[in-house]
Design a protein around this motif. Structure first.
Motif, PDB file in Angstrom:
ATOM      1  N   TYR A   1       0.796  -1.351  -0.131  1.00 15.00           N
ATOM      2  CA  TYR A   1      -0.008   0.052   0.004  1.00 15.00           C
ATOM      3  C   TYR A   1       0.954   1.249   0.017  1.00 15.00           C
ATOM      4  CZ  TYR A   1      -3.451  -3.462   1.283  1.00 15.00           C
ATOM      5  OH  TYR A   1      -4.282  -4.525   1.460  1.00 15.00           O
ATOM      6  N   PHE A   2       2.258   1.213   0.190  1.00 15.26           N
ATOM      7  CA  PHE A   2       2.886   2.416   0.495  1.00 15.26           C
ATOM      8  C   PHE A   2       4.252   2.373  -0.248  1.00 15.26           C
ATOM      9  CE2 PHE A   2      -0.180   3.062   3.850  1.00 15.26           C
ATOM     10  CZ  PHE A   2      -0.303   4.261   3.813  1.00 15.26           C
ATOM     11  N   ASP A   3       4.399   1.328  -1.153  1.00 14.39           N
ATOM     12  CA  ASP A   3       5.554   0.928  -1.862  1.00 14.39           C
ATOM     13  C   ASP A   3       6.874   0.731  -1.199  1.00 14.39           C
ATOM     14  OD1 ASP A   3       4.316   1.538  -4.244  1.00 14.39           O
ATOM     15  OD2 ASP A   3       4.446   3.477  -4.252  1.00 14.39           O
TER      16      ASP A   3
ATOM     17  N   ASP B   1      14.420   0.726  26.883  1.00 13.00           N
ATOM     18  CA  ASP B   1      13.762   1.875  26.369  1.00 13.00           C
ATOM     19  C   ASP B   1      12.936   1.589  25.054  1.00 13.00           C
ATOM     20  OD1 ASP B   1      13.357   4.632  25.810  1.00 13.00           O
ATOM     21  OD2 ASP B   1      14.861   4.759  24.086  1.00 13.00           O
ATOM     22  N   ALA B   2      12.778   0.178  24.657  1.00 10.20           N
ATOM     23  CA  ALA B   2      12.030  -0.457  23.643  1.00 10.20           C
ATOM     24  C   ALA B   2      10.728   0.029  23.541  1.00 10.20           C
ATOM     25  CB  ALA B   2      12.199  -1.911  23.539  1.00 10.20           C
ATOM     26  N   GLY B   3       9.909   0.248  24.756  1.00 14.20           N
ATOM     27  CA  GLY B   3       8.583   0.628  24.678  1.00 14.20           C
ATOM     28  C   GLY B   3       8.343   2.113  24.592  1.00 14.20           C
ATOM     29  N   ARG B   4       9.422   3.048  24.483  1.00  9.24           N
ATOM     30  CA  ARG B   4       8.839   4.462  24.238  1.00  9.24           C
ATOM     31  C   ARG B   4       8.557   4.474  22.691  1.00  9.24           C
ATOM     32  NH1 ARG B   4      12.102   8.238  22.000  1.00  9.24           N
ATOM     33  NH2 ARG B   4      14.128   7.003  22.311  1.00  9.24           N
ATOM     34  N   TRP B   5       7.386   4.966  22.619  1.00  9.75           N
ATOM     35  CA  TRP B   5       6.657   4.790  21.154  1.00  9.75           C
ATOM     36  C   TRP B   5       7.060   5.949  20.188  1.00  9.75           C
ATOM     37  CZ3 TRP B   5       4.367   0.949  19.611  1.00  9.75           C
ATOM     38  CH2 TRP B   5       3.358   1.132  18.680  1.00  9.75           C
ATOM     39  N   GLY B   6       7.350   5.572  19.170  1.00  5.04           N
ATOM     40  CA  GLY B   6       7.597   6.650  17.895  1.00  5.04           C
ATOM     41  C   GLY B   6       9.034   6.630  17.577  1.00  5.04           C
ATOM     42  N   GLN B   7       9.655   5.602  17.746  1.00  4.42           N
ATOM     43  CA  GLN B   7      11.274   5.646  17.607  1.00  4.42           C
ATOM     44  C   GLN B   7      11.504   5.305  16.103  1.00  4.42           C
ATOM     45  OE1 GLN B   7      13.903   3.738  20.200  1.00  4.42           O
ATOM     46  NE2 GLN B   7      12.097   3.410  21.769  1.00  4.42           N
ATOM     47  N   LEU B   8      10.479   4.621  15.402  1.00  2.00           N
ATOM     48  CA  LEU B   8      11.113   4.370  13.934  1.00  2.00           C
ATOM     49  C   LEU B   8      10.633   5.555  12.953  1.00  2.00           C
ATOM     50  CD1 LEU B   8      11.881   1.906  12.042  1.00  2.00           C
ATOM     51  CD2 LEU B   8       9.252   1.645  11.648  1.00  2.00           C
ATOM     52  N   PRO B   9      11.836   6.090  12.342  1.00  2.00           N
ATOM     53  CA  PRO B   9      11.273   7.217  11.416  1.00  2.00           C
ATOM     54  C   PRO B   9      10.488   7.029  10.304  1.00  2.00           C
ATOM     55  CG  PRO B   9      13.565   6.763  11.863  1.00  2.00           C
ATOM     56  CD  PRO B   9      12.970   5.651  12.089  1.00  2.00           C
ATOM     57  N   ALA B  10       9.471   7.676  10.087  1.00  2.00           N
ATOM     58  CA  ALA B  10       8.750   7.519   8.885  1.00  2.00           C
ATOM     59  C   ALA B  10       9.531   7.833   7.756  1.00  2.00           C
ATOM     60  CB  ALA B  10       7.646   8.608   8.749  1.00  2.00           C
ATOM     61  N   GLY B  11       9.336   7.125   6.535  1.00  2.00           N
ATOM     62  CA  GLY B  11      10.124   7.199   5.477  1.00  2.00           C
ATOM     63  C   GLY B  11      11.245   6.309   5.502  1.00  2.00           C
ATOM     64  N   THR B  12      11.161   5.318   6.370  1.00  2.00           N
ATOM     65  CA  THR B  12      12.085   4.328   6.222  1.00  2.00           C
ATOM     66  C   THR B  12      11.751   3.043   5.117  1.00  2.00           C
ATOM     67  OG1 THR B  12      12.468   4.579   8.696  1.00  2.00           O
ATOM     68  CG2 THR B  12      13.127   2.334   7.828  1.00  2.00           C
ATOM     69  N   THR B  13      12.740   2.328   4.653  1.00  2.00           N
ATOM     70  CA  THR B  13      11.990   1.499   3.492  1.00  2.00           C
ATOM     71  C   THR B  13      12.338   0.346   4.144  1.00  2.00           C
ATOM     72  OG1 THR B  13      12.941   3.059   1.838  1.00  2.00           O
ATOM     73  CG2 THR B  13      12.984   0.559   1.155  1.00  2.00           C
ATOM     74  N   VAL B  14      11.287  -0.662   4.002  1.00  2.00           N
ATOM     75  CA  VAL B  14      11.023  -1.870   4.309  1.00  2.00           C
ATOM     76  C   VAL B  14      11.116  -2.856   3.330  1.00  2.00           C
ATOM     77  CG1 VAL B  14       9.636  -1.171   6.491  1.00  2.00           C
ATOM     78  CG2 VAL B  14       8.581  -2.315   4.454  1.00  2.00           C
ATOM     79  N   SER B  15      11.550  -4.160   3.786  1.00  3.67           N
ATOM     80  CA  SER B  15      11.477  -5.146   2.714  1.00  3.67           C
ATOM     81  C   SER B  15      10.610  -6.470   3.701  1.00  3.67           C
ATOM     82  CB  SER B  15      12.833  -5.799   2.388  1.00  3.67           C
ATOM     83  OG  SER B  15      13.613  -5.948   3.740  1.00  3.67           O
TER      84      SER B  15
END
Length: 526
Positions: free
Chosen positions: A375-377, A498-512
Motif C-alpha cells: 500500500y505504500f511501496d 527503552d524499547a517501549g518508548r513509542w515513535g522511534q521508527l522514522p517515517a520514510g524508512t524503507t522496509v522489505s
C-alpha cells in the motif's frame, strides 16, 4: 535495575564425561537470555560457562579408552561442549576449563590461604563414595540395590554401587560457618531462590554442618594440594572455584572487582554445593558470597529426569535441526517456569512453535511488512493523529518493556516473554479490528491507513528489540527487514529498557518483506 549497572551470571561448569543433552542446554539458554537482556540494556555484562575436567570418573573413563585424561577432556570439549554453544546460539563472554593454568594456579592460591588461616586440617575419613557423583554419601542418600546389585548399597541418583573408602584427607572446617550461613539466608532472603530451594537449604544447615573432606590421595588426576603433592583437591572444591578464577581472582584485581559477585544459575541437584559449601569457602577466604544462587528445576522426559544412562537424554541438535535455535530458546524459556520441573514433549514443542512463533509472531511480521510494501511501496508512512486504539498499543508496548525488565530482575524469564507477548497479541488483534485491507480500498481513508500501518511497523520495531535476547536470529532478520539500521543504528545498540518508548521508527524508512521468520514445519518430517 539502572542502565550502566554490572551484571555477571554463570552456568555450572559441566562434567565433560557426559554428552550434552537438552537439560544442559536449558541452563545455558536461561543464563544467555538473562545476559543478553542486560547487555542489550547497556549494563556491564559478563556470562561464564565452561567444563569440569578433573576427578576419578574422568580418569577411569580415559583409562578405559586407552588415552590420558587430558586428551579425553580435550576431545570432549572440542567435539561436544563448545559446539553445543553454537547449536543453541549462546553468546558467552568466557569459557573456563578446570585444566587451564589460570584456574589451577589460583585454586592452589585459594587453598593455601585457607590452610595458612587455619581453616584446613589433616584427618581420617571413612565413608561411602559414589564415583558418579564424585561425592561421599550419607546413608540416607543410599538405597538397596536390585538385580545384579542385590545386597549392595547403591547411590539413589546413579543406582550404581558405592565404594567404602578409608582415607587420610585434608578437611575444610565447614562446621565453623553454620551460624554465619543461617544469618546470610535470614538477612538476604533472595540469596537462594526460588523459595522452595531456600527452605531446603535453611533446613539442611539448621541440622548442623560437618567438616568437608577436600582432598583425595588414591588417584592423581586433579589439582595438587600445594603443601602436600601426594594429595589432589576434591573435584567439587576445585570446580566451585571456577567462578572466581575466571573472574580474575588472584590474577586481575580490576576484572575481579567488576565481575564478582555473580548470579549462579544451577540445577537443583547441585544446590547445596552452591548455597552451602561455596559461600562457606568464600567466607573463610574473606571474599564476597555470590549475588544470588538460583536453583532451577529438572527437565523431565516421560516423567523422568533426563539421563544418559537411562537413554532419556535428547541431544539439542535433534530439536534445532528441525525447528532452529530460536525456537529451541523460546520454547524452553516460555513453556517451563524457571525454578520448577517441566516436562518436554515433541507434541508441545510443535504446537507452540506453530501457534506462537509461526502464526503469532512470524505471521504478524509478514502481514505488517507486506501491507507496507503493497500500500505504500515499501516506505513506512507518516502517522496521523493517533486514536484510542493506537494509544492503547503504545501503552501496551511501554508496559511490556517495563514489566519484562522487572521479570528479568527476578530471573523470571518465562514471565518476561509473556509480557512481551502481550504486544504480539495486541498487534494481531489491532490488525484484525482495523482491517487495513478494507481501508486501502477507500481513497478517503488513506491517512487512516497510514496511521494503522505506522502503528504496526513501530510495534514490530519494539518487538525486534524486546525479543532479541530470546530469539536473536529472528529479531535480527526483522530489524533488517524494517530498514531500522539506517535511522536507528544496529539492533545491538538499541537499549532494551527503552524499547517501549513509542515513535522511534522514522517515517520514510524503507522496509522489505522477509522470508517467514518461523516457516511452518511438515509434521511428517519430525
Amino acid at each position: 535495575m539502572a542502565t550502566g549497572s554490572s551484571f555477571s551470571i554463570t552456568t555450572p561448569i559441566f562434567y565433560v564425561n557426559d554428552a550434552p543433552h537438552i537439560g544442559h542446554a536449558y541452563t545455558e539458554v536461561a543464563a544467555d537470555v538473562l545476559a543478553r537482556w542486560h547487555r542489550q540494556a547497556g549494563d556491564d555484562t559478563w556470562m561464564l560457562t565452561g567444563t569440569d575436567e578433573h576427578g576419578e570418573k574422568i580418569l577411569r573413563t580415559a583409562t578405559a579408552n586407552g588415552v590420558t585424561p587430558q586428551a579425553w577432556a580435550d576431545k570432549l570439549v572440542e567435539d561436544s561442549w563448545k559446539p553445543l554453544l553454537e547449536t543453541i546460539d549462546i553468546r558467552n563472554d568466557d569459557f573456563i576449563r578446570t585444566t587451564e593454568p589460570r584456574h589451577e594456579e589460583n585454586v592452589r592460591r585459594f587453598l593455601q590461604k585457607l590452610y595458612d588461616d587455619g581453616f584446613i586440617y589433616a584427618g581420617e575419613y571413612e565413608g561411602y563414595y559414589c564415583v558418579g557423583c564424585e561425592e561421599y554419601k550419607q546413608l540416607s542418600e543410599l538405597v538397596d540395590g536390585t538385580g545384579e546389585y542385590e545386597g549392595l548399597k547403591v547411590c539413589a541418583i546413579h543406582t550404581k554401587p558405592v565404594e567404602l573408602l578409608h582415607e587420610k584427607n585434608y578437611f575444610f572446617r565447614m562446621s565453623d560457618f553454620g551460624e554465619r550461613l543461617l544469618a546470610l539466608y535470614e538477612e538476604r532472603p533472595e540469596f537462594v531462590q526460588p523459595e522452595s530451594a531456600r527452605n531446603e537449604v535453611v533446613q539442611f544447615v539448621r541440622q548442623g554442618l560437618s567438616d568437608l573432606s577436600i582432598s583425595r590421595s588414591t588417584f592423581d588426576w586433579g589439582v595438587k594440594v600445594p603443601w602436600d603433592d601426594s594429595h589432589v583437591v576434591y573435584v567439587w572444591f576445585d570446580a566451585l572455584l571456577n567462578y572466581i578464577t575466571a573472574a580474575g581472582y588472584g590474577s586481575d584485581d580490576e576484572a575481579f572487582a567488576r565481575r564478582w559477585p555473580a548470579v549462579h544459575l544451577v540445577g537443583k541437584d547441585i544446590l547445596r554445593f552452591h548455597a552451602v559449601i561455596w559461600p562457606a569457602m568464600l567466607m573463610a577466604a574473606g571474599l564476597e558470597v555470590p549475588a544470588r544462587v538460583f536453583g532451577h528445576g529438572w527437565l523431565l522426559v516421560g516423567g523422568e529426569k533426563m539421563s544418559k544412562s537411562k537413554l532419556t537424554g535428547i541431544a539439542p541438535n535433534e530439536i534445532t535441526d528441525t525447528f532452529g535455535s530460536d525456537a529451541f530458546r523460546y520454547y524452553f524459556m516460555r513453556a517451563i517456569t524457571l525454578g520448577q520441573d517441566g516436562s518436554f514433549s515433541w507434541e508441545d514443542l510443535s504446537a507452540r512453535y506453530h501457534a506462537e512463533l509461526a502464526n503469532g509472531f512470524g505471521n504478524l511480521a509478514s502481514r505488517g511488512l507486506s501491507m507496507v510494501q503493497r500500500y505504500f511501496d515499501g516506505v513506512v508512512p507518516e502517522s496521523g493523529t493517533p486514536g484510542e486504539a493506537e494509544q492503547e498499543i503504545a501503552r501496551i508496548a511501554l508496559g511490556a518493556a517495563e514489566n519484562a525488565d522487572a521479570a528479568i530482575d527476578r530471573l523470571a524469564v518465562g514471565d518476561a516473554i509473556a509480557q512481551v507477548w502481550t504486544l504480539v497479541d495486541a498487534l494481531n488483534g489491532y490488525i484484525t479490528e482495523q482491517e487495513p485491507w478494507a481501508l486501502a480500498k477507500d481513497p478517503g481513508s488513506r491517512d487512516r491507513l497510514a496511521t494503522v500501518l505506522y502503528t504496526v511497523t513501530e510495534g514490530l520495531r519494539a518487538l525486534a528489540v524486546l525479543l532479541s535476547p530470546v530469539t536473536p536470529k529472528a529479531a535480527a532478520v526483522l530489524w533488517d527487514s524494517l530498514g531500522a539500521t539506517a535511522g536507528l543504528g544496529d539492533l545491538s545498540a538499541q537499549p532494551v529498557r527503552d524499547a517501549g518508548r513509542w515513535g522511534q521508527l522514522p517515517a520514510g524508512t524503507t522496509v522489505s518483506v522477509p522470508a517467514p521468520l518461523f516457516p511452518r514445519i511438515d509434521e511428517s518430517a519430525q
